[in-house]
Write a protein that holds these residues in place. Sequence first.
Motif, PDB file in Angstrom:
ATOM      1  N   PHE A 283       0.876  -0.833   0.089  1.00 60.54           N
ATOM      2  CA  PHE A 283       0.081  -0.079  -0.284  1.00 60.54           C
ATOM      3  C   PHE A 283       0.709   1.289  -0.092  1.00 60.54           C
ATOM      4  CE2 PHE A 283      -2.862   3.281   2.565  1.00 60.54           C
ATOM      5  CZ  PHE A 283      -3.417   3.334   1.764  1.00 60.54           C
ATOM      6  N   GLN A 284       0.265   1.871  -0.738  1.00 56.26           N
ATOM      7  CA  GLN A 284       1.009   3.280  -1.039  1.00 56.26           C
ATOM      8  C   GLN A 284       1.242   3.927   0.078  1.00 56.26           C
ATOM      9  OE1 GLN A 284       1.759   5.572  -5.376  1.00 56.26           O
ATOM     10  NE2 GLN A 284       3.296   5.788  -4.884  1.00 56.26           N
ATOM     11  N   VAL A 285       2.075   4.931   0.443  1.00 54.01           N
ATOM     12  CA  VAL A 285       1.954   6.066   1.579  1.00 54.01           C
ATOM     13  C   VAL A 285       2.878   6.831   1.668  1.00 54.01           C
ATOM     14  CG1 VAL A 285       0.504   4.351   3.377  1.00 54.01           C
ATOM     15  CG2 VAL A 285       3.936   4.258   3.778  1.00 54.01           C
ATOM     16  N   ARG A 286       3.910   6.551   0.937  1.00 55.08           N
ATOM     17  CA  ARG A 286       4.870   8.007   0.873  1.00 55.08           C
ATOM     18  C   ARG A 286       5.165   7.923  -0.770  1.00 55.08           C
ATOM     19  NH1 ARG A 286      10.779   9.072   1.213  1.00 55.08           N
ATOM     20  NH2 ARG A 286      10.703  11.170   2.912  1.00 55.08           N
TER      21      ARG A 286
ATOM     22  N   ALA B 192       2.516  11.822   3.511  1.00 55.98           N
ATOM     23  CA  ALA B 192       2.215  10.404   4.153  1.00 55.98           C
ATOM     24  C   ALA B 192       0.553  10.262   4.003  1.00 55.98           C
ATOM     25  CB  ALA B 192       2.215  11.199   5.666  1.00 55.98           C
ATOM     26  N   LEU B 193       0.566   9.046   3.552  1.00 59.55           N
ATOM     27  CA  LEU B 193      -0.766   9.495   3.439  1.00 59.55           C
ATOM     28  C   LEU B 193      -1.510   8.027   5.016  1.00 59.55           C
ATOM     29  CD1 LEU B 193      -0.562   8.512   0.436  1.00 59.55           C
ATOM     30  CD2 LEU B 193      -3.059   7.424   0.667  1.00 59.55           C
ATOM     31  N   TYR B 194      -0.476   9.046   5.920  1.00 55.65           N
ATOM     32  CA  TYR B 194      -0.793   8.346   7.651  1.00 55.65           C
ATOM     33  C   TYR B 194      -0.453   9.408   8.779  1.00 55.65           C
ATOM     34  CZ  TYR B 194       3.927   8.441   7.426  1.00 55.65           C
ATOM     35  OH  TYR B 194       5.913   8.463   6.820  1.00 55.65           O
TER      36      TYR B 194
ATOM     37  N   PRO C 245       3.999  16.198   5.905  1.00 50.88           N
ATOM     38  CA  PRO C 245       2.851  16.988   5.376  1.00 50.88           C
ATOM     39  C   PRO C 245       1.809  15.442   5.170  1.00 50.88           C
ATOM     40  CG  PRO C 245       4.006  17.664   2.898  1.00 50.88           C
ATOM     41  CD  PRO C 245       5.342  16.885   4.256  1.00 50.88           C
ATOM     42  N   TRP C 246       0.646  16.025   4.633  1.00 50.88           N
ATOM     43  CA  TRP C 246      -0.877  14.286   4.958  1.00 50.88           C
ATOM     44  C   TRP C 246      -0.423  14.580   3.270  1.00 50.88           C
ATOM     45  CZ3 TRP C 246      -3.632  10.968   7.158  1.00 50.88           C
ATOM     46  CH2 TRP C 246      -3.870  11.766   8.458  1.00 50.88           C
ATOM     47  N   SER C 247      -0.397  14.131   2.549  1.00 52.40           N
ATOM     48  CA  SER C 247      -0.630  13.806   1.168  1.00 52.40           C
ATOM     49  C   SER C 247      -1.248  14.562   0.272  1.00 52.40           C
ATOM     50  CB  SER C 247      -0.451  11.787   0.270  1.00 52.40           C
ATOM     51  OG  SER C 247      -0.272  12.301  -0.817  1.00 52.40           O
ATOM     52  N   ARG C 248      -1.463  15.189  -0.681  1.00 53.26           N
ATOM     53  CA  ARG C 248      -2.968  15.701  -1.938  1.00 53.26           C
ATOM     54  C   ARG C 248      -3.389  14.533  -2.509  1.00 53.26           C
ATOM     55  NH1 ARG C 248      -2.034  16.334  -7.038  1.00 53.26           N
ATOM     56  NH2 ARG C 248       0.171  15.738  -8.256  1.00 53.26           N
ATOM     57  N   PHE C 249      -2.822  13.289  -2.364  1.00 52.89           N
ATOM     58  CA  PHE C 249      -3.096  12.364  -3.396  1.00 52.89           C
ATOM     59  C   PHE C 249      -4.158  11.901  -2.382  1.00 52.89           C
ATOM     60  CE2 PHE C 249       0.866  12.132  -5.670  1.00 52.89           C
ATOM     61  CZ  PHE C 249       0.979  12.609  -6.234  1.00 52.89           C
ATOM     62  N   LEU C 250      -4.028  12.407  -1.463  1.00 56.39           N
ATOM     63  CA  LEU C 250      -5.317  11.544  -0.279  1.00 56.39           C
ATOM     64  C   LEU C 250      -6.693  12.713  -0.550  1.00 56.39           C
ATOM     65  CD1 LEU C 250      -6.412   9.727   1.906  1.00 56.39           C
ATOM     66  CD2 LEU C 250      -4.876  11.058   3.488  1.00 56.39           C
TER      67      LEU C 250
ATOM     68  N   GLY D  17      -6.179  15.767  -1.266  1.00 54.96           N
ATOM     69  CA  GLY D  17      -6.481  16.863  -2.892  1.00 54.96           C
ATOM     70  C   GLY D  17      -5.774  18.146  -2.434  1.00 54.96           C
ATOM     71  N   GLN D  18      -4.732  18.408  -1.547  1.00 56.71           N
ATOM     72  CA  GLN D  18      -3.874  19.142  -1.112  1.00 56.71           C
ATOM     73  C   GLN D  18      -3.209  18.765   0.441  1.00 56.71           C
ATOM     74  OE1 GLN D  18      -5.672  23.200   1.198  1.00 56.71           O
ATOM     75  NE2 GLN D  18      -4.127  23.228   1.762  1.00 56.71           N
ATOM     76  N   GLN D  19      -1.662  19.640   0.130  1.00 62.44           N
ATOM     77  CA  GLN D  19      -0.740  18.129   0.791  1.00 62.44           C
ATOM     78  C   GLN D  19      -0.760  19.416   2.288  1.00 62.44           C
ATOM     79  OE1 GLN D  19       4.057  18.844   0.179  1.00 62.44           O
ATOM     80  NE2 GLN D  19       3.173  17.043  -0.538  1.00 62.44           N
ATOM     81  N   GLY D  20      -0.734  18.370   2.708  1.00 62.86           N
ATOM     82  CA  GLY D  20      -0.345  19.081   4.735  1.00 62.86           C
ATOM     83  C   GLY D  20      -2.174  18.864   5.307  1.00 62.86           C
ATOM     84  N   LYS D  21      -2.873  18.921   3.953  1.00 63.24           N
ATOM     85  CA  LYS D  21      -4.596  19.220   4.480  1.00 63.24           C
ATOM     86  C   LYS D  21      -4.575  17.258   4.985  1.00 63.24           C
ATOM     87  CE  LYS D  21      -9.038  20.171   3.146  1.00 63.24           C
ATOM     88  NZ  LYS D  21      -9.862  20.096   2.116  1.00 63.24           N
ATOM     89  N   ALA D  22      -5.153  17.484   6.704  1.00 62.38           N
ATOM     90  CA  ALA D  22      -5.842  16.113   7.249  1.00 62.38           C
ATOM     91  C   ALA D  22      -6.821  15.696   6.623  1.00 62.38           C
ATOM     92  CB  ALA D  22      -5.919  16.616   8.824  1.00 62.38           C
ATOM     93  N   PRO D  23      -7.215  14.633   6.496  1.00 62.16           N
ATOM     94  CA  PRO D  23      -8.507  14.099   5.696  1.00 62.16           C
ATOM     95  C   PRO D  23     -10.011  14.212   7.045  1.00 62.16           C
ATOM     96  CG  PRO D  23      -7.085  11.967   6.871  1.00 62.16           C
ATOM     97  CD  PRO D  23      -6.263  12.817   6.794  1.00 62.16           C
ATOM     98  N   SER D  24     -11.407  14.508   6.327  1.00 62.30           N
ATOM     99  CA  SER D  24     -12.302  15.491   6.805  1.00 62.30           C
ATOM    100  C   SER D  24     -13.158  14.495   7.066  1.00 62.30           C
ATOM    101  CB  SER D  24     -12.423  16.442   7.102  1.00 62.30           C
ATOM    102  OG  SER D  24     -13.519  16.806   7.540  1.00 62.30           O
TER     103      SER D  24
END
Length: 493
Positions: free
Chosen positions: A65-68, A73-75, A81-86, A88-95
């Motif tokens: 599973f690709q996490v970096r 980071a997808l963790y 920072p949080w990944s934009r691939f999660l 849409g914006q690098q550094g933004k946490a999932p909500s």
Amino acid sequence: MRKLFLLLALLLTMSVSAQPKREFRGAWIQCVNGQFQGMGTQKMQQTLLYQLDELQKDGVNAIIFQVRPECDALYQSSLEPWSRFLTGQQGKAPSPYWDPLQWMIEQCHQRGMELHAWINPYRAKTKGTTMLATSHVGIQHPERCFTYDDLLILNPGIPENRDYICAVAKDIVTRYDVDGIHMDDYFYPYPAAGQTIPDDQQYRLYNNGIQNRGDWRRYNVNLFIKQFYETVHAAKPWVKVGISPFGIYRNKKSSAIGSNTNGLQNYDDLYADVLLWVNNGWLDYCVPQIYWEIGNKAADYDTLIRWWDQYAGGRPLFIGEDIERTVKATDPKNPSQNQQPAKHQLHQQMPHVKGTVLWYAKAAVDNTGNYGTMLRNNYWRYPALQPEMPFIDKKTTKKPRKVKPVWTSDGYILFWTAPRGKQWNEVATSYVVYRFDKGERVNLDNPSKIVGVTSNTYMKLPYKDGSQKYVYVVTALNRLQNESKPVKKTIKL
């Protein structure tokens, strides 16, 4: 009639024996293609659950599973920072908030699958990324990066970058119950026409007396691979380190031991001396990406799988398979079918090939070219344990205790108790349950007799009327899936 029965029995035995009891059956789930970007927590979890369920039916026993993908980071990470691939914006946490790596570990382990966290070591920005978070290493330390072909790369010639990547790996391994940590094929960047790698300054500072620039670049990557391997195993000895290099090591025109191919080369173009890593034991498994078809003029699959089997057998060898190319190409010896059967047969013929990793998971889930159906109904029909890795550890747990069938309100249940153990290699993490007919020879090498691999200490029995006797066998597995001695129990069902 008796001769016909014996012939059918022999054919069945041959079919079963063609499926090894131990085999790495992996699938890559990537994020860098944007398949999850901006999807949202609920939708992404639903998508992943569907993929995992289908892959489990196909017989997959490991998810990579690709996490970096780009020093992100997808963790949950305090380093990147949080990944934009999660989101849409690098550094933004999932909500709503969630931790995809932790969630995937839990879901995979529930399904008896390993989870290997896949990182890209040096790439700090992909071509499509236009903005980096303020906490990103490329913003914090631009002097440690270089641009090349619209990418941002952590300079492998700078010692601090080796330490940085190893710190990221240690953080993942220490905080998460991953079974492996995995690197793909991006070391020095893939060559781009008219561009040069800007590392003159680093070469002057750190050349260590190495006269040839290519040798020096390989030296940098070698130092990193060795340090990475030692870092991971110092944190958790059982976590497997896997690397998935480009499918050609060297062409014969470049080296006497090169393959009879004409394509980009790990050693010469990416400065990745994969054979050195294998022979020095700086990885636990190797997954060359042999994505071409049998008969390809520049890079023939048949030629390459034989080359890797001959030269890279010092560590377990799993083959990276491109599903779409496999099913689009016809078998040169049998034009009425695609190349999946012929490639599978080549796998069986290679003594050092111990598994397969599918590129990519979604193609198997979508059953492209009937590939998934062939896995679940034929090639991966029965369960498989992970290949043994005695170079990490050979110790097994003690036998399961108190194996006993008990009637409960939920039916007839086979219970057992975990063996005693204190060290990591003595502790049982899962169990294998086999079933044999009365009078049948107990053969634990026959995967068709496995009725379950479970982390539970119980299994529901298929009780009918109590008129038929069966022999159930329970063994314990530790974190490396080294198997204990068996415990047998005769049960009437």
